[in-house]
Design an enzyme around this catalytic site. Structure first.
Site, PDB file in Angstrom:
ATOM      1  N   SER A  98       0.837  -1.209   0.000  1.00 34.64           N
ATOM      2  CA  SER A  98       0.000   0.000   0.000  1.00 34.64           C
ATOM      3  C   SER A  98       0.867   1.252   0.000  1.00 34.64           C
ATOM      4  O   SER A  98       0.381   2.346  -0.293  1.00 34.64           O
ATOM      5  CB  SER A  98      -0.924   0.005   1.224  1.00 34.64           C
ATOM      6  OG  SER A  98      -0.195  -0.216   2.412  1.00 34.64           O
ATOM      7  N   ASP A 104       5.695  -7.086   2.448  1.00 43.48           N
ATOM      8  CA  ASP A 104       4.740  -7.469   1.400  1.00 43.48           C
ATOM      9  C   ASP A 104       5.475  -7.723   0.088  1.00 43.48           C
ATOM     10  O   ASP A 104       6.223  -6.861  -0.388  1.00 43.48           O
ATOM     11  CB  ASP A 104       3.788  -6.272   1.196  1.00 43.48           C
ATOM     12  CG  ASP A 104       2.351  -6.694   1.007  1.00 43.48           C
ATOM     13  OD1 ASP A 104       2.105  -7.907   0.875  1.00 43.48           O
ATOM     14  OD2 ASP A 104       1.478  -5.799   1.007  1.00 43.48           O
ATOM     15  N   LYS A 129       4.697 -11.528   2.931  1.00 46.40           N
ATOM     16  CA  LYS A 129       3.253 -11.710   2.683  1.00 46.40           C
ATOM     17  C   LYS A 129       3.010 -11.873   1.186  1.00 46.40           C
ATOM     18  O   LYS A 129       3.604 -11.150   0.376  1.00 46.40           O
ATOM     19  CB  LYS A 129       2.455 -10.522   3.231  1.00 46.40           C
ATOM     20  CG  LYS A 129       0.941 -10.685   2.989  1.00 46.40           C
ATOM     21  CD  LYS A 129       0.110  -9.725   3.842  1.00 46.40           C
ATOM     22  CE  LYS A 129       0.036  -8.330   3.299  1.00 46.40           C
ATOM     23  NZ  LYS A 129      -0.550  -8.216   1.950  1.00 46.40           N
ATOM     24  N   GLU A 180      -9.139  -9.817   3.820  1.00 47.89           N
ATOM     25  CA  GLU A 180      -9.475  -8.435   3.468  1.00 47.89           C
ATOM     26  C   GLU A 180     -10.800  -8.372   2.707  1.00 47.89           C
ATOM     27  O   GLU A 180     -11.041  -9.146   1.767  1.00 47.89           O
ATOM     28  CB  GLU A 180      -8.355  -7.819   2.596  1.00 47.89           C
ATOM     29  CG  GLU A 180      -8.695  -6.389   2.171  1.00 47.89           C
ATOM     30  CD  GLU A 180      -7.514  -5.588   1.630  1.00 47.89           C
ATOM     31  OE1 GLU A 180      -6.376  -6.101   1.636  1.00 47.89           O
ATOM     32  OE2 GLU A 180      -7.754  -4.443   1.198  1.00 47.89           O
TER      33      GLU A 180
HETATM   34  O1  KIV Z   1      -0.430  -3.410   1.631  1.00 48.08           O
HETATM   35  C1  KIV Z   1      -1.088  -3.378   2.677  1.00 48.08           C
HETATM   36  O2  KIV Z   1      -1.113  -2.371   3.403  1.00 48.08           O
HETATM   37  C2  KIV Z   1      -1.844  -4.570   3.028  1.00 48.08           C
HETATM   38  C3  KIV Z   1      -2.788  -4.472   4.186  1.00 48.08           C
HETATM   39  C4  KIV Z   1      -3.923  -3.618   3.849  1.00 48.08           C
HETATM   40  C5  KIV Z   1      -3.193  -5.792   4.676  1.00 48.08           C
HETATM   41  O3  KIV Z   1      -1.708  -5.564   2.406  1.00 48.08           O
END
Ligand code: KIV
Length: 305
Positions: free
Chosen positions: A64, A102, A132, A201
């Site tokens: 994000s 992520d 993730k 989500e």
């Molecule tokens: O990228 C992010 O911030 C996310 C969260 C919203 C779980 O994957």
């Protein structure tokens, strides 16, 4: 309970020194004793320290950041190198929380070898403890492979933002029976693959509750209702730093846009009205240098006459 004591590091309060390092094992224990797990995103050293020192158990360097930090329209453009830059900064600010990085779009979609090599970079270069990956059943083999390489993986199912073009927008998932069945299959496949947790989500509360009861791994909800084992929100969302109306599930805990905007306007006004800097905010010459300087200037003035 398996806990790891934290070693001393300058700059962190003694209160923090007493707390225990969060691990993938301690998250599972939290699920078992029904203690809600907290997770927030962080993208730099300062926000990472604030989040960590507030006692949040998981810090997620989410993709994000493509939107919140880099100003892209969606998360698809952010690269491994951009993500890594932020993971390293967050690593320097996080001491107790579990640090999750992520995997950005494209970093695990091409082939398993490059996925493994990118996950390894997050651990070796960025200091991440978990990576993730978005997607359920179809990612289970890849996730197993990454876990086999000693890298814990967080799953992420439901409204997966990297699939925005396939989903045709950011839409709540699992609203009909076939969608619910698919989500259940996804969650069970990730659980069997051995993920450290599953982010749920944008799914109905009832479905998130069913998944949470079904799997042994902790579920971390975002727009998935209160029955999840934990909750994650985006740092910029809870502080009104997104320049956009919040989603239904976002609760605002502060107005950093107003706070920062007011501070910046006050600085501007002080400079324009010569109120800043004051004499107290200025450095001064030592007395001897000032006396010497006055003699030199007086001599120059006399020579000019
Ligand atoms: O990228 C992010 O911030 C996310 C969260 C919203 C779980 O994957």
């Amino acid at each position: 309970m398996s806990v790891t004591p934290i070693g001393g590091r300058p700059g962190f309060s003694s209160h923090d020194e007493l707390r225990q390092k969060v691990t993938t094992a301690s998250l599972r224990e939290q699920k078992l004793r029904h203690e809600p797990i907290t997770c927030l995103t962080a993208y730099d050293y300062a926000t990472a320290r604030l989040v960590d020192e507030a006692g949040i158990e998981m810090t997620l360097v989410g993709d994000s950041l493509a939107q919140t930090i880099l100003g892209y329209d969606n998360t698809l453009s952010v690269t491994m190198d951009e993500m890594l830059h932020h993971v390293k900064a967050v690593r320097r600010g996080v001491k107790r929380a579990l640090l999750v990085a992520d995997m950005p779009y494209g970093s695990y979609h091409v082939d398993p070898e490059s996925a493994l090599s990118n996950a390894t970079r997050f651990v070796k270069e960025g200091g991440a403890e978990v990576v993730k990956i978005e997607g359920g059943e179809k990612r289970a083999d890849l996730i197993r492979r990454i876990i086999d390489a000693e890298i814990p993986v967080a799953g992420h199912i439901g409204l997966t933002p990297q699939s925005v073009n396939v989903m045709g927008g950011y839409k709540v998932q699992g609203k009909n029976l076939s969608g619910i069945e698919q989500l259940m299959r996804d969650a069970v496949a990730l659980d069997r693959a051995g993920v450290a947790c599953i982010v749920l989500e944008g799914i109905p509360r009832e479905v998130a509750a069913m998944i949470t009861a079904e799997v042994g791994t902790p579920t971390i909800g975002i727009g998935a209702g209160p029955e999840c084992d934990g909750q994650v929100l985006v740092f910029h969302d809870i502080l009104n730093l997104t320049f956009a109306p919040p989603a239904k599930f976002v609760r605002r805990y502060g107005d950093a846009a107003a706070l920062i905007g007011n501070a910046v306007r006050a600085f501007r006004a002080d400079v324009k009205s010569l109120q800043y800097p004051s004499d107290e905010e200025s450095y001064h010459l030592p007395k001897e240098t000032r006396a010497g300087l006055e003699t030199v200037l007086a001599r120059k003035r006399a020579m000019r006459r």
